[in-house]
Design an enzyme around this catalytic site. Sequence first.
Site, PDB file in Angstrom:
ATOM      1  CG  ASP A 192      43.699 -18.710  12.127  1.00  0.00           C
ATOM      2  OD1 ASP A 192      42.694 -18.844  11.815  1.00  0.00           O
ATOM      3  OD2 ASP A 192      44.347 -19.810  12.845  1.00  0.00           O
ATOM      4  CB  ILE A 193      44.437 -18.805  17.637  1.00  0.00           C
ATOM      5  CG1 ILE A 193      44.178 -17.360  18.040  1.00  0.00           C
ATOM      6  CG2 ILE A 193      45.260 -19.738  19.071  1.00  0.00           C
ATOM      7  CD1 ILE A 193      43.040 -17.488  19.130  1.00  0.00           C
ATOM      8  CD  GLU A 235      40.718 -20.659  14.538  1.00  0.00           C
ATOM      9  OE1 GLU A 235      39.932 -20.012  13.687  1.00  0.00           O
ATOM     10  OE2 GLU A 235      41.696 -20.939  14.034  1.00  0.00           O
TER      11      GLU A 235
HETATM   12  N1  LIG Z   1      36.215 -22.064  22.296  1.00  0.00           N
HETATM   13  C1  LIG Z   1      35.897 -21.787  21.209  1.00  0.00           C
HETATM   14  N2  LIG Z   1      36.432 -22.418  19.995  1.00  0.00           N
HETATM   15  C2  LIG Z   1      35.862 -21.873  18.854  1.00  0.00           C
HETATM   16  C3  LIG Z   1      35.357 -20.829  18.658  1.00  0.00           C
HETATM   17  N3  LIG Z   1      34.846 -20.641  17.360  1.00  0.00           N
HETATM   18  C4  LIG Z   1      35.528 -21.519  16.533  1.00  0.00           C
HETATM   19  N4  LIG Z   1      36.471 -22.209  17.479  1.00  0.00           N
HETATM   20  C5  LIG Z   1      37.196 -23.519  17.257  1.00  0.00           C
HETATM   21  O1  LIG Z   1      38.139 -23.055  16.290  1.00  0.00           O
HETATM   22  C6  LIG Z   1      38.768 -24.427  16.035  1.00  0.00           C
HETATM   23  C7  LIG Z   1      39.608 -24.062  14.836  1.00  0.00           C
HETATM   24  O2  LIG Z   1      40.251 -24.912  14.160  1.00  0.00           O
HETATM   25  P1  LIG Z   1      41.094 -25.236  12.990  1.00  0.00           P
HETATM   26  O3  LIG Z   1      40.330 -24.206  11.790  1.00  0.00           O
HETATM   27  O4  LIG Z   1      41.113 -26.652  12.592  1.00  0.00           O
HETATM   28  O5  LIG Z   1      42.250 -24.404  12.967  1.00  0.00           O
HETATM   29  P2  LIG Z   1      43.447 -24.446  14.193  1.00  0.00           P
HETATM   30  O6  LIG Z   1      43.167 -25.611  14.800  1.00  0.00           O
HETATM   31  O7  LIG Z   1      43.809 -23.040  14.759  1.00  0.00           O
HETATM   32  O8  LIG Z   1      44.733 -24.732  13.289  1.00  0.00           O
HETATM   33  P3  LIG Z   1      45.599 -23.823  12.356  1.00  0.00           P
HETATM   34  O9  LIG Z   1      44.470 -22.581  12.022  1.00  0.00           O
HETATM   35  O10 LIG Z   1      45.867 -24.383  11.160  1.00  0.00           O
HETATM   36  O11 LIG Z   1      46.777 -23.524  13.039  1.00  0.00           O
HETATM   37  C8  LIG Z   1      37.653 -25.278  15.890  1.00  0.00           C
HETATM   38  O12 LIG Z   1      37.960 -26.479  16.655  1.00  0.00           O
HETATM   39  C9  LIG Z   1      36.345 -24.588  16.368  1.00  0.00           C
HETATM   40  O13 LIG Z   1      35.341 -25.273  16.853  1.00  0.00           O
HETATM   41  C10 LIG Z   1      34.767 -20.099  19.828  1.00  0.00           C
HETATM   42  O14 LIG Z   1      33.951 -19.089  19.848  1.00  0.00           O
HETATM   43  N5  LIG Z   1      34.966 -20.761  21.059  1.00  0.00           N
END
Ligand SMILES: Nc1nc2c(ncn2[C@@H]2O[C@H](COP(=O)(O)OP(=O)(O)OP(=O)(O)O)[C@@H](O)[C@H]2O)c(=O)[nH]1
Length: 332
Positions: A192-193, A235
């Site tokens: 996971d990013i 992500e």
């Molecule tokens: N640009 C983009 N963003 C996405 C997509 N799918 C999900 N997201 C975003 O990915 C983000 C995931 O955030 P969180 O689940 O809070 O996780 P995080 O910020 O990576 O934090 P940690 O996982 O705890 O490190 C959210 O803001 C979603 O809107 C996509 O296809 N494109």
Amino acid sequence: MNLMELDDFHWLMDILQTIDVGLVVIDRHYHVQLWNGFMENHSGHLASHIRGQSLIEQFPDLPEGWLRRKVEEVFALRSPVFSSWEQRPRLFDFVSTRPFTGHSVLMYQNITLMPLLSRSGNCDHICIILYDVTDAAIGKLGLQQANQQLKALSITDRLTGLYNRGHWEECLRLEYQRYQRTSSPVTLMMFDIDFFKKINDTYGHPAGDAVLRRVSATLRHELRNTDIAGRYGGEEFGVLLLDTDTTTAHAVAERLRIAISNLLIEHEGQQITLTISLGLACLAKSMANAADWLVEADNALYHSKRNGRNQVTLARPAIPLREMNAGHLTHC
Ligand SMILES: Nc1nc2c(ncn2[C@@H]2O[C@H](COP(=O)(O)OP(=O)(O)OP(=O)(O)O)[C@@H](O)[C@H]2O)c(=O)[nH]1
């Protein structure tokens, strides 16, 4: 032959000459005895020139071995043999001009080889009947191609080009079942990013999309062809590392972690860096189903998150791999 019979004979010859089907009669030495108008038009060889000549010598591109096998079979069994374009696209390399598109392609042919018996009951000649089935074949091939493209689309994640969640989960179940039979090691890697929301919030959603595409490209670059990668959620990604034990999986995961942390993604003048957190779970007999396996890898991933991110954790018990390197290697 009386006059009526003579008329019949002429009509028959006219029909054979003009029918939109190729007709060739050969003898036991493959010498041509009859060559109708269809064959003249498509081959450019006049009947008057080719009659008495060896078919094999006149057409060096013929699939000689295949033709000889079929011809000998017809002489031996005295029954017809059929070959469709799907088995062998063509016998003669004739060009066909498709009426609707005007597009030239090599003609697709169905072939029948028919024994011709003499009045005394001997079989010394064979008739090769050649049907131009180009339109039907092109239509069917086009449909097959469209179906393949549709299938590919239905299992692919549009943004990243990786497998989508549905298909990837299907692969996960299949690998779980395969393991029950083979017991060959297979490791699940989930990652996971880190702080992806912040990337979106700082640089904008299109920049977030560019990051997802670049991470996917890096992943493809780092994996073997046999590994199965999918986008599990926004992500989050899942990878099935086939024939891979924990030690090798760790090396793969570390390589990927470092490759991603070294990326410098340029998007509309901005430079973005990022890290990922990973979890590994080697499939074990104690796992009751594929969902259990996934939970193990997910738990390991969330251990990496809680423990400070940008690291790899091995499931059961959750151990950061930094400790494994220090000599605490535990296999699941
Ligand atoms: N640009 C983009 N963003 C996405 C997509 N799918 C999900 N997201 C975003 O990915 C983000 C995931 O955030 P969180 O689940 O809070 O996780 P995080 O910020 O990576 O934090 P940690 O996982 O705890 O490190 C959210 O803001 C979603 O809107 C996509 O296809 N494109």
